[in-house]
Design a protein around this motif. Structure first.
Motif: not given
Length: 587
Positions: A363-392
């Motif tokens: 993850v290079i060059g991504a704006q902090p707000v984009c990173i935060a949005r994805v983190l919050a969205a995956y958390g709210r949608l209940g994504r808890r698979g191995p890939r999602d945990v690695a993503l977080a």
């Protein structure tokens, strides 16, 4: 006398040469109409610059307006910033451009410079010609400069007051007599793109717009709605009239970008017309293969603001983003997943593809707000698979090098998402705590609470942050908490500070005073937290005694974390009744 005869018969026969059927206007124009046609058909900035400079003394108002209108169409972009969608188009639409620009695309450097110089030259020529402008020329000019401003070619339009005066003089008489629907549409949209927000002018235009809505086409109606919403103008009556006219004339002929723009405009204006939104959604679904990521992003955001729900519509928009994912920008992707989370819609294929694409490379060059949005969205949608945990984990770590530029709302959003994942990396969270300590004066109560919740749930020590938070609570948050809705937040903030061993009598007294004002709405969990605060900060009184009694009677309504903390406090204070009630709950 001699007589002389005059022979008037021509000795040379004139044979007219027919004009070429397809004149490419590469040769120099010699007449008024040829010059106008050459300007309108100029293929390059260099050609338009040549015509404007060479024939500047022969240009009149129509020529200048035509040159201004032509300029935005000649600004070119890098091929890598363009997406050819001809393969996806089954039935070509008349107004559909075969190439679309990616989000955030910038004009070529050479075109930026050349376009800015030519725009400045034309801007300087306008005051000498605007007195001959009809609304058609004025509207085209404003729209063109608005488009140039939006693309970053120009910063301002110096001749804007002169151009506006040409159509607003005499109580808007030129507009009232000569303007057509397209003129109003381009005028309003041009002003919006220029950022010229004039409430007085918009108020004067509104009655005239209401009169002319019936003569506007669907695209012109959406342009007016978009422009008014962008400038914060237009009454609910005007937006409802636009909605009625769109429903009357049907939205079937609107392109997806027009439908998305209309949804955005009504969301921005806060006007809800469910029947119109359903019609716009149906039009976009019917043109699914023409949907660009920008259209899906805009429409989903609008749905979150309007409270409009249509799962089939959301699925089609998600599919459109999935098809174009390689060409989507970070802002588009993060906005889409944030909107899907807000709508509670789980588009599994899209979310899987986004996670895979992020994990495929650093993850290079991504704006902090984009990173935060994805983190919050995956958390709210209940994504808890191995890939999602690695993503977080990857996104949380990627935010650390960007901490110096992370703002308070971004940090709070990222923390809220990470807490839902149960994230506990101490090194990463230590960096979060350090940044939060610097941002404490700028945090709102809810933002600060998100940060403290994450650090507390992860068991990461943050004493200095807790001290600063307690002071901020006393100095800024409590004075502004004049409503009972703030009671729970204030109590939890002080409780989380107390959990770090912070003793701040002033903050404790302020919170207790707030609780005393709204004691009747005190929840059992708030009572448990107050009980812990009283024990840690060595506070006593009838209010805390009553809080302990509430905990003893309603221990089952406390969450596990609060119950364990309250149990430790009860044992420290010798409150066997409270300890017994909590022990039975925790067993």
């Amino acid at each position: 006398m001699r007589a002389y005869a005059i022979n008037n018969k021509p000795s040379i026969r004139y044979v007219p040469v027919p004009e070429p059927e397809l004149d490419d206007f590469r040769s120099e124009p010699t007449t008024y109409t040829q010059l106008l046609a050459a300007i309108r058909s100029a293929k390059t900035l260099k050609r338009l610059q040549h015509l404007v400079s060479t024939y500047s003394d022969r240009l009149d108002a129509v020529h200048v307006a035509a040159a201004v209108a032509r300029l935005p169409r000649l600004i070119k972009y890098k091929p890598s910033d363009l997406v050819d969608r001809r393969d996806a188009v089954v039935v070509p639409s008349p107004n559909l451009q075969h190439v679309r620009r990616k989000h955030g695309a910038q004009p070529r450097a050479g075109h930026l410079d050349a376009g800015a110089k030519l725009a400045a030259q034309l801007d300087g020529m306008l005051p000498a010609h605007v007195h001959n402008f009809f609304p058609r020329q004025a509207a085209c000019t404003l729209w063109a400069f608005g488009e140039l401003h939006r693309r970053g070619v120009v910063q301002r339009m110096e001749s804007l007051p002169d151009v506006l005066l040409s159509v607003t003089r005499g109580g808007l008489e030129p507009l009232r007599v000569h303007a057509h629907g397209v003129d109003f549409a381009q005028l309003v949209q041009g002003l919006a793109k220029l950022g010229h927000n004039d409430p007085e002018l918009l108020a004067r235009l509104e009655p005239l717009l209401l009169e002319r809505l019936g003569s506007m086409q669907q695209r012109e109606l959406t342009m007016v709605a978009w422009g008014l919403a962008s400038m914060g103008g237009g009454s609910a009556q005007l937006f409802n009239a636009i909605a009625d006219q769109l429903l009357r004339t049907s939205t079937a002929f609107l392109l997806p970008s027009g439908c998305a723009g209309a949804l955005w405009a009504f969301a921005k204006a806060g006007v809800r017309r469910p029947e119109l939104f359903a019609s716009l959604a149906g039009s976009m679904v019917g043109q699914a293969l023409l949907l660009a990521p920008q259209d899906a992003t805009t429409a989903l955001w609008a749905c979150t603001k309007l409270g409009f729900r249509d799962n089939h519509f959301f699925a089609v928009l998600g599919d459109a983003v999935l098809r174009s994912l390689p060409s989507c920008s970070d802002l588009e992707v993060s906005s889409v997943v944030e909107s899907l989370a807000a709508l509670g819609y789980h588009h599994a294929p899209l979310l899987d593809a986004i996670a895979a694409s992020i994990l495929a490379e650093p993850v290079i060059g991504a704006q902090p707000v984009c990173i935060a949005r994805v983190l919050a969205a995956y958390g709210r949608l209940g994504r808890r698979g191995p890939r999602d945990v690695a993503l977080a984990a990857a996104l949380a770590a990627a935010l650390v090098p960007r901490m110096p530029i992370v703002k308070e709302d971004t940090l709070a959003l990222a923390c809220a998402g990470l807490q839902l994942f149960g994230y506990q990396d101490p090194e990463v969270l230590a960096a979060y705590a350090s940044r939060a300590e610097l941002l404490v004066p700028h945090f709102s109560d809810a933002q600060l609470l998100s940060v403290l919740r994450l650090l507390s749930s992860a068991g990461v020590a943050h004493y200095q942050l807790a001290v600063a938070s307690a002071r901020h609570l006393h100095a800024s948050i409590i004075p502004g908490s004049k409503h009972q809705s703030k009671l729970a937040i204030a109590v939890e903030l002080l409780y989380l500070c107390a959990r770090q061993g912070v003793e701040d009598p002033a903050a404790a007294d302020a919170v207790l005073q707030l609780v005393a004002s709204y004691e009747e709405v005190l929840r059992p969990v708030d009572a448990g937290r107050l009980f812990v605060v009283g024990q840690v900060m060595n506070k006593q009184g009838l209010l805390l005694t009553r809080a302990a009694d509430i905990v003893a009677r309603q221990a089952t309504q406390l969450d596990e974390d609060t119950a364990r903390s309250a149990l430790a406090s009860a044992r420290a204070l010798g409150r066997t009744d409270v300890a017994g009630a909590l022990s039975s709950v925790l067993q």
